[in-house]
Design a protein around this motif. Structure first.
Motif, PDB file in Angstrom:
ATOM      1  N   SER A   1       0.853  -1.189   0.000  1.00  0.00           N
ATOM      2  CA  SER A   1       0.000   0.000   0.000  1.00  0.00           C
ATOM      3  C   SER A   1       0.884   1.231   0.000  1.00  0.00           C
ATOM      4  O   SER A   1       1.919   1.264   0.672  1.00  0.00           O
ATOM      5  CB  SER A   1      -0.886   0.023   1.244  1.00  0.00           C
ATOM      6  OG  SER A   1      -1.777  -1.051   1.218  1.00  0.00           O
ATOM      7  N   ARG A   2       0.486   2.245  -0.748  1.00  0.00           N
ATOM      8  CA  ARG A   2       1.284   3.466  -0.858  1.00  0.00           C
ATOM      9  C   ARG A   2       1.620   4.061   0.505  1.00  0.00           C
ATOM     10  O   ARG A   2       2.714   4.547   0.727  1.00  0.00           O
ATOM     11  CB  ARG A   2       0.559   4.506  -1.697  1.00  0.00           C
ATOM     12  CG  ARG A   2       1.369   5.769  -1.907  1.00  0.00           C
ATOM     13  CD  ARG A   2       0.555   6.881  -2.543  1.00  0.00           C
ATOM     14  NE  ARG A   2       0.104   6.619  -3.873  1.00  0.00           N
ATOM     15  CZ  ARG A   2       0.794   6.892  -4.987  1.00  0.00           C
ATOM     16  NH1 ARG A   2       1.991   7.417  -4.899  1.00  0.00           N
ATOM     17  NH2 ARG A   2       0.288   6.642  -6.159  1.00  0.00           N
ATOM     18  N   GLY A   3       0.701   4.030   1.461  1.00  0.00           N
ATOM     19  CA  GLY A   3       0.922   4.618   2.767  1.00  0.00           C
ATOM     20  C   GLY A   3       1.768   3.770   3.710  1.00  0.00           C
ATOM     21  O   GLY A   3       2.054   4.179   4.834  1.00  0.00           O
ATOM     22  N   MET A   4       2.179   2.590   3.275  1.00  0.00           N
ATOM     23  CA  MET A   4       2.955   1.686   4.145  1.00  0.00           C
ATOM     24  C   MET A   4       4.390   2.199   4.272  1.00  0.00           C
ATOM     25  O   MET A   4       5.022   2.545   3.282  1.00  0.00           O
ATOM     26  CB  MET A   4       2.976   0.287   3.542  1.00  0.00           C
ATOM     27  CG  MET A   4       3.495  -0.757   4.481  1.00  0.00           C
ATOM     28  SD  MET A   4       3.261  -2.398   3.779  1.00  0.00           S
ATOM     29  CE  MET A   4       4.830  -2.610   2.994  1.00  0.00           C
ATOM     30  N   ILE A   5       4.890   2.203   5.498  1.00  0.00           N
ATOM     31  CA  ILE A   5       6.269   2.623   5.768  1.00  0.00           C
ATOM     32  C   ILE A   5       7.060   1.393   6.187  1.00  0.00           C
ATOM     33  O   ILE A   5       6.610   0.614   7.035  1.00  0.00           O
ATOM     34  CB  ILE A   5       6.310   3.696   6.874  1.00  0.00           C
ATOM     35  CG1 ILE A   5       5.544   4.938   6.400  1.00  0.00           C
ATOM     36  CG2 ILE A   5       7.728   4.032   7.245  1.00  0.00           C
ATOM     37  CD1 ILE A   5       5.379   5.986   7.480  1.00  0.00           C
ATOM     38  N   ASP A   6       8.246   1.210   5.586  1.00  0.00           N
ATOM     39  CA  ASP A   6       9.093   0.084   5.973  1.00  0.00           C
ATOM     40  C   ASP A   6       9.550   0.262   7.411  1.00  0.00           C
ATOM     41  O   ASP A   6       9.912   1.362   7.846  1.00  0.00           O
ATOM     42  CB  ASP A   6      10.342   0.012   5.068  1.00  0.00           C
ATOM     43  CG  ASP A   6       9.985  -0.454   3.676  1.00  0.00           C
ATOM     44  OD1 ASP A   6       8.929  -1.093   3.501  1.00  0.00           O
ATOM     45  OD2 ASP A   6      10.778  -0.172   2.756  1.00  0.00           O
ATOM     46  N   ARG A   7       9.536  -0.820   8.156  1.00  0.00           N
ATOM     47  CA  ARG A   7       9.991  -0.802   9.544  1.00  0.00           C
ATOM     48  C   ARG A   7      11.415  -1.336   9.603  1.00  0.00           C
ATOM     49  O   ARG A   7      11.747  -2.289   8.920  1.00  0.00           O
ATOM     50  CB  ARG A   7       9.101  -1.672  10.414  1.00  0.00           C
ATOM     51  CG  ARG A   7       7.700  -1.164  10.483  1.00  0.00           C
ATOM     52  CD  ARG A   7       6.864  -2.034  11.379  1.00  0.00           C
ATOM     53  NE  ARG A   7       5.495  -1.564  11.341  1.00  0.00           N
ATOM     54  CZ  ARG A   7       4.501  -2.220  11.870  1.00  0.00           C
ATOM     55  NH1 ARG A   7       4.709  -3.346  12.484  1.00  0.00           N
ATOM     56  NH2 ARG A   7       3.284  -1.724  11.790  1.00  0.00           N
ATOM     57  N   PRO A   8      12.241  -0.717  10.441  1.00  0.00           N
ATOM     58  CA  PRO A   8      13.603  -1.243  10.577  1.00  0.00           C
ATOM     59  C   PRO A   8      13.577  -2.629  11.220  1.00  0.00           C
ATOM     60  O   PRO A   8      12.694  -2.922  12.025  1.00  0.00           O
ATOM     61  CB  PRO A   8      14.317  -0.214  11.466  1.00  0.00           C
ATOM     62  CG  PRO A   8      13.232   0.578  12.122  1.00  0.00           C
ATOM     63  CD  PRO A   8      12.020   0.457  11.264  1.00  0.00           C
TER      64      PRO A   8
END
Length: 124
Positions: A115-122
């Motif tokens: 999804s465009r709003g998804m942010i990768d998590r470290p």
């Protein structure tokens, strides 16, 4: 009176025996580390976007990575695959694109959908 003879063209060592066209040579590195005959990063990035757009029928939105390889270039290109409202729920695809030494696309593979709003998590 004799007519002047046309000047004979001298062949360079880089020309082959098939009509005097330059022979294909492997890419060489210049003093700056750039390979002769291989497109630069900006040209490779444009080539990856344009050629992938033709194959997918969708205009890529961004190039998230680009790196030189022994054979040419490898890029990761982000493409809008399914537009939704709100925009943050639209489905994106990451494609790994491989270009040869002339900048021609030789392979591509979708490696991720998100999804465009998804942010990768470290990691961790």
């Amino acid at each position: 009176m004799a007519l002047p003879q046309p000047a004979r063209r001298r062949r360079s060592p880089a020309q082959d025996d098939d009509g005097g066209q330059p022979a294909t040579r492997p890419a060489r590195r210049s003093g700056t580390g750039r390979r002769h005959g291989v497109p630069g990063a900006a040209t490779a990035m444009r080539a990856a976007v344009e050629q992938l757009a033709v194959l997918l029928g969708r205009r890529p939105e961004s190039v998230s990575s680009l790196r030189p390889t022994e054979e040419g270039w490898e890029a990761v290109v982000e493409v809008l695959e399914l537009e939704r409202i709100p925009d943050t729920t639209s489905v994106m695809g990451s494609y790994t694109v491989t270009l040869d030494e002339e900048g021609e696309l030789i392979s591509y593979e979708r490696t991720r959908r998100y999804s465009r709003g998804m942010i990768d998590r470290p990691d961790g």
